[in-house]
Design a protein around this motif. Structure first.
Motif, PDB file in Angstrom:
ATOM      1  N   PHE A 113     -15.005  18.379 -16.854  1.00 32.26           N
ATOM      2  CA  PHE A 113     -14.120  17.261 -17.169  1.00 32.26           C
ATOM      3  C   PHE A 113     -12.788  17.761 -17.731  1.00 32.26           C
ATOM      4  O   PHE A 113     -11.720  17.205 -17.431  1.00 32.26           O
ATOM      5  N   SER A 114     -12.855  18.796 -18.554  1.00 28.60           N
ATOM      6  CA  SER A 114     -11.643  19.341 -19.165  1.00 28.60           C
ATOM      7  C   SER A 114     -10.665  19.826 -18.101  1.00 28.60           C
ATOM      8  O   SER A 114      -9.463  19.543 -18.170  1.00 28.60           O
ATOM      9  N   PHE A 115     -11.173  20.555 -17.114  1.00 21.86           N
ATOM     10  CA  PHE A 115     -10.297  21.069 -16.064  1.00 21.86           C
ATOM     11  C   PHE A 115      -9.727  19.936 -15.214  1.00 21.86           C
ATOM     12  O   PHE A 115      -8.551  19.958 -14.846  1.00 21.86           O
TER      13      PHE A 115
ATOM     14  N   ILE B 238      -9.246  16.739 -16.086  1.00 18.57           N
ATOM     15  CA  ILE B 238      -8.271  15.969 -16.855  1.00 18.57           C
ATOM     16  C   ILE B 238      -6.989  16.759 -17.087  1.00 18.57           C
ATOM     17  O   ILE B 238      -5.882  16.227 -16.973  1.00 18.57           O
ATOM     18  N   SER B 239      -7.126  18.039 -17.372  1.00 14.64           N
ATOM     19  CA  SER B 239      -5.959  18.867 -17.694  1.00 14.64           C
ATOM     20  C   SER B 239      -5.080  19.137 -16.476  1.00 14.64           C
ATOM     21  O   SER B 239      -3.850  19.088 -16.564  1.00 14.64           O
ATOM     22  N   PHE B 240      -5.705  19.427 -15.330  1.00 11.38           N
ATOM     23  CA  PHE B 240      -4.935  19.853 -14.165  1.00 11.38           C
ATOM     24  C   PHE B 240      -4.763  18.758 -13.109  1.00 11.38           C
ATOM     25  O   PHE B 240      -4.111  18.973 -12.100  1.00 11.38           O
ATOM     26  N   GLY B 241      -5.364  17.592 -13.354  1.00  8.55           N
ATOM     27  CA  GLY B 241      -5.239  16.527 -12.372  1.00  8.55           C
ATOM     28  C   GLY B 241      -4.283  15.431 -12.781  1.00  8.55           C
ATOM     29  O   GLY B 241      -4.356  14.319 -12.257  1.00  8.55           O
ATOM     30  N   PHE B 242      -3.376  15.759 -13.689  1.00  7.54           N
ATOM     31  CA  PHE B 242      -2.472  14.742 -14.243  1.00  7.54           C
ATOM     32  C   PHE B 242      -1.671  14.022 -13.154  1.00  7.54           C
ATOM     33  O   PHE B 242      -1.570  12.792 -13.145  1.00  7.54           O
ATOM     34  N   ASN B 243      -1.110  14.771 -12.233  1.00 11.16           N
ATOM     35  CA  ASN B 243      -0.242  14.182 -11.214  1.00 11.16           C
ATOM     36  C   ASN B 243      -1.010  13.555 -10.061  1.00 11.16           C
ATOM     37  O   ASN B 243      -0.445  12.766  -9.306  1.00 11.16           O
ATOM     38  N   ARG B 244      -2.278  13.917  -9.926  1.00 13.01           N
ATOM     39  CA  ARG B 244      -3.052  13.442  -8.790  1.00 13.01           C
ATOM     40  C   ARG B 244      -3.945  12.253  -9.140  1.00 13.01           C
ATOM     41  O   ARG B 244      -4.354  11.505  -8.244  1.00 13.01           O
TER      42      ARG B 244
ATOM     43  N   THR C  91     -15.936   8.919 -20.008  1.00  9.83           N
ATOM     44  CA  THR C  91     -17.141   9.652 -19.587  1.00  9.83           C
ATOM     45  C   THR C  91     -17.245  10.987 -20.303  1.00  9.83           C
ATOM     46  O   THR C  91     -18.336  11.425 -20.680  1.00  9.83           O
ATOM     47  N   TYR C  92     -16.109  11.636 -20.490  1.00  9.17           N
ATOM     48  CA  TYR C  92     -16.061  12.901 -21.234  1.00  9.17           C
ATOM     49  C   TYR C  92     -16.571  12.710 -22.657  1.00  9.17           C
ATOM     50  O   TYR C  92     -17.369  13.517 -23.158  1.00  9.17           O
ATOM     51  N   ALA C  93     -16.140  11.636 -23.305  1.00  4.82           N
ATOM     52  CA  ALA C  93     -16.584  11.346 -24.675  1.00  4.82           C
ATOM     53  C   ALA C  93     -18.086  11.081 -24.719  1.00  4.82           C
ATOM     54  O   ALA C  93     -18.770  11.476 -25.666  1.00  4.82           O
ATOM     55  N   VAL C  94     -18.613  10.430 -23.680  1.00  5.08           N
ATOM     56  CA  VAL C  94     -20.054  10.163 -23.615  1.00  5.08           C
ATOM     57  C   VAL C  94     -20.826  11.468 -23.472  1.00  5.08           C
ATOM     58  O   VAL C  94     -21.827  11.691 -24.168  1.00  5.08           O
ATOM     59  N   THR C  95     -20.387  12.346 -22.577  1.00  5.21           N
ATOM     60  CA  THR C  95     -21.097  13.616 -22.375  1.00  5.21           C
ATOM     61  C   THR C  95     -21.038  14.491 -23.621  1.00  5.21           C
ATOM     62  O   THR C  95     -22.001  15.189 -23.943  1.00  5.21           O
ATOM     63  N   ILE C  96     -19.921  14.441 -24.327  1.00  7.48           N
ATOM     64  CA  ILE C  96     -19.834  15.171 -25.601  1.00  7.48           C
ATOM     65  C   ILE C  96     -20.856  14.608 -26.584  1.00  7.48           C
ATOM     66  O   ILE C  96     -21.538  15.354 -27.303  1.00  7.48           O
TER      67      ILE C  96
END
Length: 244
Positions: free
Chosen positions: A80-82, A84-90, A102-107
């Motif tokens: 999720f980190s990758f 969210i971090s690298f998919g900003f423009n897409r 979803t990231y917060a739930v998995t954490i």
């Protein structure tokens, strides 16, 4: 000449005030979403820890090992980190919001495992201590006039190196190395908290609100601070947490 100088100074002051106001507005939105993520994770952690049937989904009650879902809960946040971090423009704003939640739930699912290892009182105590440390460094990063860019870049490189070592050690199972890495991660997260706050302050100063891009930047900021705090908390818990 005197009147022209006075007008020039006055205009500069207005620009600074507008910049600071925009920055504060942006950071306020960032912290709101950060607290939303913390609330989601806390709720998820409590539900999994309090419900034995849910906990059995991630930790085998017989073998006392992670199940397939347990390993997924541990490593999914990295994916999720990758994204969210690298998919900003897409990625569209709704899609990024979904990923963020979803990231917060998995954490939250992965954090529930700590309830099996550490006492509730020590978890709560370390959480408060982490919040205090995080708050102090956030204020320091926001108020300092020192440029932390180079300092932050070095810390990020050290973080990735330590993360790689920690990933290898996850399978090796060295308690001594894990304990040592916890101190390294605490130091890194303390420094990164100040660095990220300064970075987000600068982003907010040039923010144009009301666009999908600005909404996504708010989520990115919340994601960065939330992840930094969680890493700080879990690292401090491994050092100071009282085991059951």
């Amino acid at each position: 000449m005197e009147n022209q100088n006075q007008d020039y100074n006055y205009n500069n002051v207005i620009q600074i005030e507008d910049s600071e106001s925009t920055s504060r507005k942006y950071l306020a939105s960032v912290f709101v979403w950060m607290f939303v993520a913390l609330g989601i994770s806390a709720f998820t952690t409590f539900e999994f820890f309090a419900n034995a049937s849910l906990m059995d989904l991630i930790v085998d009650p017989v073998a006392h090992r992670f199940t397939g879902l347990g390993y997924l809960a541990i490593f999914a946040p990295v994916a999720f980190s990758f994204v969210i971090s690298f998919g900003f423009n897409r990625i569209s704003y709704p899609a990024m919001l979904f990923l963020f939640i979803t990231y917060a739930v998995t954490i939250g699912v992965s954090l529930s495992i700590f309830g099996l290892i550490y006492t509730a009182s020590s978890i709560f105590g370390v959480f408060l201590s982490s919040a205090v440390v995080f708050g102090i460094m956030a204020i320091a990063g926001y108020t300092t006039h020192m440029d932390l860019t180079k300092f932050g870049s070095i810390l990020i490189m050290i973080f990735f190196a330590a993360f790689a070592v920690g990933l290898i050690n996850f399978f090796l199972g060295s308690a001594q190395l894990q304990y040592l890495l916890s101190f390294v991660f605490v130091a890194i997260m303390i420094g990164l908290t100040a660095y990220y706050m300064q970075m987000l302050k600068r982003i907010g100063a040039g923010m144009e609100f009301g666009t999908d891009s600005s909404k996504k930047l708010v989520l990115i900021g919340a994601f960065v601070l939330y992840t930094t705090f969680i890493n700080l908390f879990t690292s401090m818990l491994r050092i100071f947490g009282g085991r059951r």
